[in-house]
Motif scaffolding. Structure first.
Motif, PDB file in Angstrom:
ATOM      1  N   ILE A 102       0.847  -1.206   0.000  1.00  0.00           N
ATOM      2  CA  ILE A 102       0.000   0.000   0.000  1.00  0.00           C
ATOM      3  C   ILE A 102       0.884   1.259   0.000  1.00  0.00           C
ATOM      4  CG2 ILE A 102      -1.642   1.349   1.361  1.00  0.00           C
ATOM      5  CD1 ILE A 102      -2.930  -1.296   2.162  1.00  0.00           C
ATOM      6  N   ILE A 103       1.941   1.277   0.800  1.00  0.00           N
ATOM      7  CA  ILE A 103       2.842   2.439   0.854  1.00  0.00           C
ATOM      8  C   ILE A 103       3.512   2.650  -0.494  1.00  0.00           C
ATOM      9  CG2 ILE A 103       5.002   3.301   1.860  1.00  0.00           C
ATOM     10  CD1 ILE A 103       4.075   2.070   4.529  1.00  0.00           C
TER      11      ILE A 103
ATOM     12  N   PHE B 299       1.665   6.614  -6.926  1.00  0.00           N
ATOM     13  CA  PHE B 299       0.536   7.476  -7.302  1.00  0.00           C
ATOM     14  C   PHE B 299       0.878   8.953  -7.045  1.00  0.00           C
ATOM     15  CE2 PHE B 299      -3.371   9.738  -6.095  1.00  0.00           C
ATOM     16  CZ  PHE B 299      -4.079   9.619  -7.284  1.00  0.00           C
ATOM     17  N   ALA B 300       1.523   9.261  -5.932  1.00  0.00           N
ATOM     18  CA  ALA B 300       1.886  10.644  -5.595  1.00  0.00           C
ATOM     19  C   ALA B 300       2.896  11.191  -6.595  1.00  0.00           C
ATOM     20  CB  ALA B 300       2.431  10.714  -4.174  1.00  0.00           C
ATOM     21  N   ILE B 301       3.878  10.391  -6.993  1.00  0.00           N
ATOM     22  CA  ILE B 301       4.876  10.844  -7.976  1.00  0.00           C
ATOM     23  C   ILE B 301       4.211  11.119  -9.317  1.00  0.00           C
ATOM     24  CG2 ILE B 301       6.898  10.087  -9.318  1.00  0.00           C
ATOM     25  CD1 ILE B 301       7.825   8.600  -6.756  1.00  0.00           C
ATOM     26  N   VAL B 302       3.350  10.231  -9.775  1.00  0.00           N
ATOM     27  CA  VAL B 302       2.655  10.424 -11.057  1.00  0.00           C
ATOM     28  C   VAL B 302       1.784  11.675 -11.012  1.00  0.00           C
ATOM     29  CG1 VAL B 302       0.886   9.428 -12.579  1.00  0.00           C
ATOM     30  CG2 VAL B 302       2.741   7.993 -11.717  1.00  0.00           C
ATOM     31  N   MET B 303       1.072  11.901  -9.936  1.00  0.00           N
ATOM     32  CA  MET B 303       0.201  13.078  -9.813  1.00  0.00           C
ATOM     33  C   MET B 303       1.017  14.370  -9.751  1.00  0.00           C
ATOM     34  SD  MET B 303      -2.782  12.119 -10.229  1.00  0.00           S
ATOM     35  CE  MET B 303      -3.572  13.643  -9.895  1.00  0.00           C
ATOM     36  N   THR B 304       2.176  14.352  -9.103  1.00  0.00           N
ATOM     37  CA  THR B 304       3.032  15.542  -9.033  1.00  0.00           C
ATOM     38  C   THR B 304       3.529  15.926 -10.418  1.00  0.00           C
ATOM     39  OG1 THR B 304       3.717  14.958  -6.794  1.00  0.00           O
ATOM     40  CG2 THR B 304       5.120  16.502  -7.997  1.00  0.00           C
ATOM     41  N   VAL B 305       3.974  14.936 -11.192  1.00  0.00           N
ATOM     42  CA  VAL B 305       4.429  15.195 -12.554  1.00  0.00           C
ATOM     43  C   VAL B 305       3.277  15.704 -13.414  1.00  0.00           C
ATOM     44  CG1 VAL B 305       5.319  14.092 -14.652  1.00  0.00           C
ATOM     45  CG2 VAL B 305       6.346  13.574 -12.433  1.00  0.00           C
ATOM     46  N   ALA B 306       2.117  15.076 -13.303  1.00  0.00           N
ATOM     47  CA  ALA B 306       0.951  15.487 -14.102  1.00  0.00           C
ATOM     48  C   ALA B 306       0.497  16.895 -13.732  1.00  0.00           C
ATOM     49  CB  ALA B 306      -0.184  14.489 -13.912  1.00  0.00           C
ATOM     50  N   LEU B 307       0.500  17.232 -12.446  1.00  0.00           N
ATOM     51  CA  LEU B 307       0.090  18.562 -12.010  1.00  0.00           C
ATOM     52  C   LEU B 307       1.074  19.619 -12.485  1.00  0.00           C
ATOM     53  CD1 LEU B 307      -2.003  20.151 -10.412  1.00  0.00           C
ATOM     54  CD2 LEU B 307      -0.589  19.830  -8.388  1.00  0.00           C
TER      55      LEU B 307
END
Length: 191
Positions: free
Chosen positions: A10-11, A17-25
């Motif tokens: 889970i971690i 997921f956090a890395i992908v969202m940071t790049v996308a944002l």
């Protein structure tokens, strides 16, 4: 056997997921800033196009073109119609369809209150005023008149403008070069 995910799985999945969202944002924010800059530059270029359209409309209906570097408001200009195609002719004067003298030139310290780098207009005896917005810095304005006199052509004016368009939101100014040709509508008959 236990069904489900372990804490480590889970971690790891939340971290990915956090890395992908940071790049996308970050990409989304960059696209938004670039779009705002492009819209601001487009507005400035639209201002230049509006000024050129206004000039072309007046010239199309005008007559007795006189171009040169000595265009000053209210000055007596010899309106002997003649071709002018020399380099450095940064001003033009002509008689409008309402029989008033209209003058266009590139702004300089001598054309106060028209700022340096603006495309300036003077109608009748009034002084020059800016036709373009402060974000436009015209570095070149030239006029070439052909087809006047005894030949069989209608008079034409080739109008060229170059400069930079800068806006606060864009650190890099946009260079522009625009040219248009205007043909006089009024039929010139030489007897």
């Amino acid at each position: 056997m236990n069904k489900g995910f372990t804490l480590i799985e889970i971690i790891v999945s939340v971290g990915i997921f956090a890395i992908v969202m940071t790049v996308a944002l970050g990409a989304l924010l960059s696209i938004n800033v670039a779009n705002q800059r492009a819209q601001a530059v487009r507005i400035v270029i639209d201002n230049v196009n509006f000024a050129l359209d206004s000039m072309a409309r007046e010239m199309r209906l005008g007559s007795n073109y006189h171009c040169g570097t000595d265009i000053t408001p209210g000055a007596e200009i010899s309106f002997s119609t003649a071709n002018c195609s020399g380099a450095g002719l940064t001003g033009i004067a002509f008689v409008s369809s309402q029989q008033t003298q209209i003058q266009y030139r590139l702004g300089s310290a001598a054309t106060s209150p028209c700022p340096t780098g603006a495309i300036c207009v003077s109608e009748g005896e009034s002084g020059f005023s800016a036709l373009t917005s402060p974000e436009v810095a015209a570095t070149g304005l030239s006029f070439v008149v052909t087809g006047t006199g005894s030949d069989d052509k209608q008079p034409q004016v080739i109008l060229s403008v170059s400069g930079t368009a800068s806006v606060e939101s864009s650190k890099v100014p946009a260079d522009f070069k625009i040219q248009t040709t205007v043909t006089q509508r009024r039929v010139e008959i030489n007897e």
